[in-house]
Design a protein around this motif. Structure first.
Motif, PDB file in Angstrom:
ATOM      1  N   GLU A  36       0.830  -1.206   0.000  1.00 37.23           N
ATOM      2  CA  GLU A  36       0.000   0.000   0.000  1.00 37.23           C
ATOM      3  C   GLU A  36       0.865   1.257   0.000  1.00 37.23           C
ATOM      4  O   GLU A  36       0.583   2.216  -0.728  1.00 37.23           O
ATOM      5  CB  GLU A  36      -0.915   0.007   1.229  1.00 37.23           C
ATOM      6  CG  GLU A  36      -2.059  -0.968   1.171  1.00 37.23           C
ATOM      7  CD  GLU A  36      -2.917  -0.907   2.421  1.00 37.23           C
ATOM      8  OE1 GLU A  36      -4.076  -0.459   2.333  1.00 37.23           O
ATOM      9  OE2 GLU A  36      -2.418  -1.282   3.495  1.00 37.23           O
ATOM     10  N   LEU A  37       1.916   1.246   0.812  1.00 37.37           N
ATOM     11  CA  LEU A  37       2.810   2.396   0.846  1.00 37.37           C
ATOM     12  C   LEU A  37       3.515   2.566  -0.492  1.00 37.37           C
ATOM     13  O   LEU A  37       3.720   3.682  -0.968  1.00 37.37           O
ATOM     14  CB  LEU A  37       3.842   2.225   1.967  1.00 37.37           C
ATOM     15  CG  LEU A  37       4.740   3.429   2.257  1.00 37.37           C
ATOM     16  CD1 LEU A  37       3.899   4.647   2.652  1.00 37.37           C
ATOM     17  CD2 LEU A  37       5.745   3.109   3.347  1.00 37.37           C
ATOM     18  N   CYS A  38       3.878   1.436  -1.132  1.00 35.78           N
ATOM     19  CA  CYS A  38       4.486   1.488  -2.463  1.00 35.78           C
ATOM     20  C   CYS A  38       3.549   2.151  -3.466  1.00 35.78           C
ATOM     21  O   CYS A  38       3.963   2.966  -4.290  1.00 35.78           O
ATOM     22  CB  CYS A  38       4.843   0.078  -2.951  1.00 35.78           C
ATOM     23  SG  CYS A  38       6.279  -0.665  -2.151  1.00 35.78           S
ATOM     24  N   GLN A  39       2.277   1.793  -3.393  1.00 37.38           N
ATOM     25  CA  GLN A  39       1.318   2.329  -4.349  1.00 37.38           C
ATOM     26  C   GLN A  39       1.173   3.841  -4.199  1.00 37.38           C
ATOM     27  O   GLN A  39       0.984   4.562  -5.180  1.00 37.38           O
ATOM     28  CB  GLN A  39      -0.042   1.666  -4.154  1.00 37.38           C
ATOM     29  CG  GLN A  39      -1.062   2.048  -5.221  1.00 37.38           C
ATOM     30  CD  GLN A  39      -2.353   1.262  -5.077  1.00 37.38           C
ATOM     31  OE1 GLN A  39      -2.518   0.495  -4.144  1.00 37.38           O
ATOM     32  NE2 GLN A  39      -3.269   1.454  -6.001  1.00 37.38           N
ATOM     33  N   VAL A  40       1.293   4.338  -2.967  1.00 38.70           N
ATOM     34  CA  VAL A  40       1.164   5.769  -2.723  1.00 38.70           C
ATOM     35  C   VAL A  40       2.410   6.523  -3.150  1.00 38.70           C
ATOM     36  O   VAL A  40       2.342   7.627  -3.692  1.00 38.70           O
ATOM     37  CB  VAL A  40       0.873   6.024  -1.224  1.00 38.70           C
ATOM     38  CG1 VAL A  40       0.924   7.512  -0.911  1.00 38.70           C
ATOM     39  CG2 VAL A  40      -0.494   5.458  -0.866  1.00 38.70           C
ATOM     40  N   THR A  41       3.596   5.912  -2.942  1.00 41.95           N
ATOM     41  CA  THR A  41       4.839   6.669  -3.092  1.00 41.95           C
ATOM     42  C   THR A  41       5.721   6.223  -4.237  1.00 41.95           C
ATOM     43  O   THR A  41       6.368   7.041  -4.869  1.00 41.95           O
ATOM     44  CB  THR A  41       5.668   6.575  -1.800  1.00 41.95           C
ATOM     45  OG1 THR A  41       6.041   5.207  -1.561  1.00 41.95           O
ATOM     46  CG2 THR A  41       4.886   7.097  -0.613  1.00 41.95           C
ATOM     47  N   ARG A  42       5.809   4.934  -4.530  1.00 41.16           N
ATOM     48  CA  ARG A  42       6.914   4.422  -5.326  1.00 41.16           C
ATOM     49  C   ARG A  42       6.885   4.894  -6.775  1.00 41.16           C
ATOM     50  O   ARG A  42       5.877   4.841  -7.449  1.00 41.16           O
ATOM     51  CB  ARG A  42       6.946   2.894  -5.291  1.00 41.16           C
ATOM     52  CG  ARG A  42       8.219   2.314  -5.869  1.00 41.16           C
ATOM     53  CD  ARG A  42       8.462   0.905  -5.410  1.00 41.16           C
ATOM     54  NE  ARG A  42       9.890   0.669  -5.270  1.00 41.16           N
ATOM     55  CZ  ARG A  42      10.406  -0.386  -4.671  1.00 41.16           C
ATOM     56  NH1 ARG A  42       9.622  -1.276  -4.148  1.00 41.16           N
ATOM     57  NH2 ARG A  42      11.703  -0.521  -4.590  1.00 41.16           N
ATOM     58  N   GLY A  43       8.048   5.307  -7.254  1.00 39.52           N
ATOM     59  CA  GLY A  43       8.231   5.675  -8.645  1.00 39.52           C
ATOM     60  C   GLY A  43       7.571   6.968  -9.064  1.00 39.52           C
ATOM     61  O   GLY A  43       7.559   7.313 -10.226  1.00 39.52           O
ATOM     62  N   ARG A  44       7.035   7.749  -8.118  1.00 40.22           N
ATOM     63  CA  ARG A  44       6.322   8.974  -8.488  1.00 40.22           C
ATOM     64  C   ARG A  44       7.190  10.217  -8.332  1.00 40.22           C
ATOM     65  O   ARG A  44       6.819  11.289  -8.766  1.00 40.22           O
ATOM     66  CB  ARG A  44       5.066   9.117  -7.627  1.00 40.22           C
ATOM     67  CG  ARG A  44       4.095   7.965  -7.821  1.00 40.22           C
ATOM     68  CD  ARG A  44       2.914   8.077  -6.893  1.00 40.22           C
ATOM     69  NE  ARG A  44       2.164   9.280  -7.161  1.00 40.22           N
ATOM     70  CZ  ARG A  44       0.972   9.523  -6.630  1.00 40.22           C
ATOM     71  NH1 ARG A  44       0.418   8.652  -5.840  1.00 40.22           N
ATOM     72  NH2 ARG A  44       0.358  10.643  -6.904  1.00 40.22           N
ATOM     73  N   HIS A  45       8.321  10.078  -7.675  1.00 38.44           N
ATOM     74  CA  HIS A  45       9.226  11.207  -7.473  1.00 38.44           C
ATOM     75  C   HIS A  45       8.497  12.397  -6.837  1.00 38.44           C
ATOM     76  O   HIS A  45       8.781  13.538  -7.142  1.00 38.44           O
ATOM     77  CB  HIS A  45       9.869  11.646  -8.787  1.00 38.44           C
ATOM     78  CG  HIS A  45      10.682  10.575  -9.426  1.00 38.44           C
ATOM     79  ND1 HIS A  45      11.898  10.169  -8.946  1.00 38.44           N
ATOM     80  CD2 HIS A  45      10.429   9.805 -10.503  1.00 38.44           C
ATOM     81  CE1 HIS A  45      12.373   9.216  -9.715  1.00 38.44           C
ATOM     82  NE2 HIS A  45      11.502   8.967 -10.655  1.00 38.44           N
ATOM     83  N   ALA A  46       7.522  12.092  -5.989  1.00 37.72           N
ATOM     84  CA  ALA A  46       6.762  13.181  -5.380  1.00 37.72           C
ATOM     85  C   ALA A  46       7.583  13.876  -4.307  1.00 37.72           C
ATOM     86  O   ALA A  46       8.391  13.260  -3.622  1.00 37.72           O
ATOM     87  CB  ALA A  46       5.471  12.636  -4.767  1.00 37.72           C
ATOM     88  N   GLU A  47       7.369  15.166  -4.186  1.00 40.54           N
ATOM     89  CA  GLU A  47       7.925  15.903  -3.054  1.00 40.54           C
ATOM     90  C   GLU A  47       6.827  16.024  -2.021  1.00 40.54           C
ATOM     91  O   GLU A  47       5.793  16.632  -2.268  1.00 40.54           O
ATOM     92  CB  GLU A  47       8.412  17.281  -3.486  1.00 40.54           C
ATOM     93  CG  GLU A  47       8.957  18.105  -2.332  1.00 40.54           C
ATOM     94  CD  GLU A  47       9.346  19.502  -2.756  1.00 40.54           C
ATOM     95  OE1 GLU A  47       9.176  20.429  -1.957  1.00 40.54           O
ATOM     96  OE2 GLU A  47       9.809  19.661  -3.899  1.00 40.54           O
ATOM     97  N   SER A  48       7.033  15.430  -0.848  1.00 41.20           N
ATOM     98  CA  SER A  48       6.001  15.387   0.169  1.00 41.20           C
ATOM     99  C   SER A  48       6.406  16.209   1.378  1.00 41.20           C
ATOM    100  O   SER A  48       7.581  16.458   1.612  1.00 41.20           O
ATOM    101  CB  SER A  48       5.730  13.936   0.594  1.00 41.20           C
ATOM    102  OG  SER A  48       5.414  13.137  -0.524  1.00 41.20           O
ATOM    103  N   ALA A  49       5.401  16.604   2.137  1.00 41.58           N
ATOM    104  CA  ALA A  49       5.628  17.286   3.407  1.00 41.58           C
ATOM    105  C   ALA A  49       5.035  16.429   4.513  1.00 41.58           C
ATOM    106  O   ALA A  49       4.214  15.538   4.248  1.00 41.58           O
ATOM    107  CB  ALA A  49       4.977  18.668   3.386  1.00 41.58           C
ATOM    108  N   PHE A  50       5.453  16.670   5.740  1.00 43.73           N
ATOM    109  CA  PHE A  50       4.903  15.898   6.838  1.00 43.73           C
ATOM    110  C   PHE A  50       4.811  16.765   8.075  1.00 43.73           C
ATOM    111  O   PHE A  50       5.476  17.808   8.186  1.00 43.73           O
ATOM    112  CB  PHE A  50       5.751  14.651   7.117  1.00 43.73           C
ATOM    113  CG  PHE A  50       7.140  14.949   7.599  1.00 43.73           C
ATOM    114  CD1 PHE A  50       7.451  14.916   8.957  1.00 43.73           C
ATOM    115  CD2 PHE A  50       8.151  15.238   6.707  1.00 43.73           C
ATOM    116  CE1 PHE A  50       8.732  15.185   9.399  1.00 43.73           C
ATOM    117  CE2 PHE A  50       9.438  15.506   7.139  1.00 43.73           C
ATOM    118  CZ  PHE A  50       9.735  15.488   8.491  1.00 43.73           C
ATOM    119  N   ALA A  51       3.981  16.327   9.021  1.00 44.83           N
ATOM    120  CA  ALA A  51       3.797  17.072  10.264  1.00 44.83           C
ATOM    121  C   ALA A  51       3.395  16.102  11.361  1.00 44.83           C
ATOM    122  O   ALA A  51       2.755  15.074  11.099  1.00 44.83           O
ATOM    123  CB  ALA A  51       2.743  18.158  10.096  1.00 44.83           C
TER     124      ALA A  51
END
Length: 428
Positions: A212-227
């Motif tokens: 599930e985490l792979c599907q959200v993040t992998r291979g998308r080169h997204a720049e994410s923020a967190f808090a």
């Protein structure tokens, strides 16, 4: 709801701290070391590396710079990491998730961080970068270098969590010492790593699996923020929501409104109720209208009366239309819990290069155009023009001209086409 969860999922997670900032975050994490995390310290400074509590350490530039650092030279930092590639590969082998924590703006973190991330991905691990950018007072050069570092991280990581220190200014006072200022930054980065651990390592009541985490993040080169936010007592849900929606790392909720994907990592005691989860997720979903929300929740007795929430937000503008990770590229053993299923080797998935944003495309086009103009000016011909005249045809003046496609072929081409001839210097 009175169920507790402390059981591990069995996934292997490695946190790599690179450079001074990365090692500082490792120090914070090791003080309250979550079970199931392996720490690796990577630095070009022998003195700082020797002080790290990490079980494994890799010194960059053992022969070339003799462990005396990079002098804020990111190109040198990259070269030193490439020289130590084999040692780094061995250190990063046999792990499912690699979190690369690095401060950007200096030499080691900016240069070596993306190299370590690339090696982790080549080993088949889900690779998450935690990029810590400088405060404003660090100076223009470090700020500009950090922008390059973020782009390099995005090109090598599956996703990048950016901790922009300039956004933390609202949490600082003029009377704070530098140690206190950077301590706040380190603690926020440590909270982000703990939130990731909470999501995928601990088997929660509402688990979030690696696929599930792979599907959200992998291979998308997204720049994410967190808090991260935490509260205790009867009004803990409302207090946590207020902290998150005003959090400086989310720009006061602005990044939530622009989100494409939102991951919620929730940790509470056995007294957590269904109503509290519903209220929390409904408010976050409204703030991130249109985003896909993924929830992971775990409870433990030592967290009784408290509620901790970590948000990971991926923005639409940074995703650039990258395709989701194909299911066949996720390791087979992680897609099913069937014991007799034949395991497959780790993924060697290499995503396409990141899509340039419009402002990046304009900048690249302007740079290329300027280069062409400079070269054209440099090689401009300086030869004198030949003074040639049209000569009479003599006795053939009254002859019928040779005409083809409307042109008199008896007239020299350079005259018909109004071309200028130059006198080339002799080669002898």
């Amino acid at each position: 709801m009175n169920t507790s969860s402390n059981e591990s999922t069995g996934l292997r997670m490695t946190v790599v701290g690179i450079g001074k900032a990365g090692l500082s975050v490792l120090n914070r994490l090791s003080a309250h070391s979550p079970e199931g995390i392996r720490f690796v310290a990577v630095d070009s400074d022998q003195t700082d590396l020797s002080r790290s509590p990490a079980a494994a350490g890799v010194l960059l530039g053992r022969q070339r710079t003799r462990g005396m650092g990079t002098g804020a030279d990111s190109v040198l930092g990259m070269a030193l990491a490439e020289e130590a590639a084999q040692e780094l590969r061995e250190t990063l082998s046999e792990t499912d998730i690699v979190v690369v924590v690095a401060g950007l703006g200096g030499g080691t973190g900016t240069g070596a961080g993306p190299v370590v991330a690339r090696l982790a991905r080549e080993a088949g691990a889900l690779t998450i970068g935690v990029a810590i950018t400088p405060f404003e007072f660090a100076g223009t050069r470090r700020l500009e270098l950090s922008e390059t570092g973020v782009r390099d991280f995005k090109a090598q990581c599956d996703t990048v969590l950016v901790l922009a220190n300039h956004r933390l200014s609202k949490l600082l006072t003029d009377n704070m010492t530098l140690a206190e200022v950077y301590g706040i930054s380190d603690e926020h980065a440590a909270h982000g790593v703990r939130g990731l651990w909470q999501l995928v390592i601990r088997r929660g009541i509402i688990p979030l699996s690696l696929p599930e985490l792979c599907q959200v993040t992998r291979g998308r080169h997204a720049e994410s923020a967190f808090a991260f936010a935490e509260a205790a007592g009867e009004g803990r849900v409302q207090t946590v929501l207020e902290k998150l929606l005003k959090h400086p790392l989310l720009e006061g909720g602005k990044l939530l409104a622009e989100a494409d994907e939102v991951i919620v990592s929730l940790h509470a005691g056995p007294d957590l109720t269904r109503g509290e989860i519903t209220k929390l997720t409904d408010q976050i979903r409204r703030a991130a209208d249109g985003a896909t929300l993924t929830l992971g929740a775990a409870c433990s007795p030592e967290h009784a009366g408290r509620l901790s929430v970590t948000l990971i937000v991926a923005r639409r503008e940074a995703v650039g239309g990258m395709p989701p990770m194909p299911e066949e590229l996720v390791p087979t053993e992680l897609l099913s819990s069937t014991e007799d299923q034949e395991p497959r080797p780790p993924s060697r998935f290499m995503a396409p290069p990141p899509v340039l944003l419009p402002e990046d495309q304009k900048r690249e086009f302007a740079s290329a155009s300027a280069s062409v103009r400079r070269k054209a000016k440099r090689y401009h011909a300086e030869q004198p023009e030949l003074a040639l005249q049209t000569i009479s045809k003599g006795r053939f003046d009254n002859a019928e001209p040779t005409v083809a496609y409307g042109e008199d072929l008896d007239i020299p081409t350079y005259i018909r086409r109004n071309m200028s001839l130059v006198d080339l210097p002799s080669l002898s």
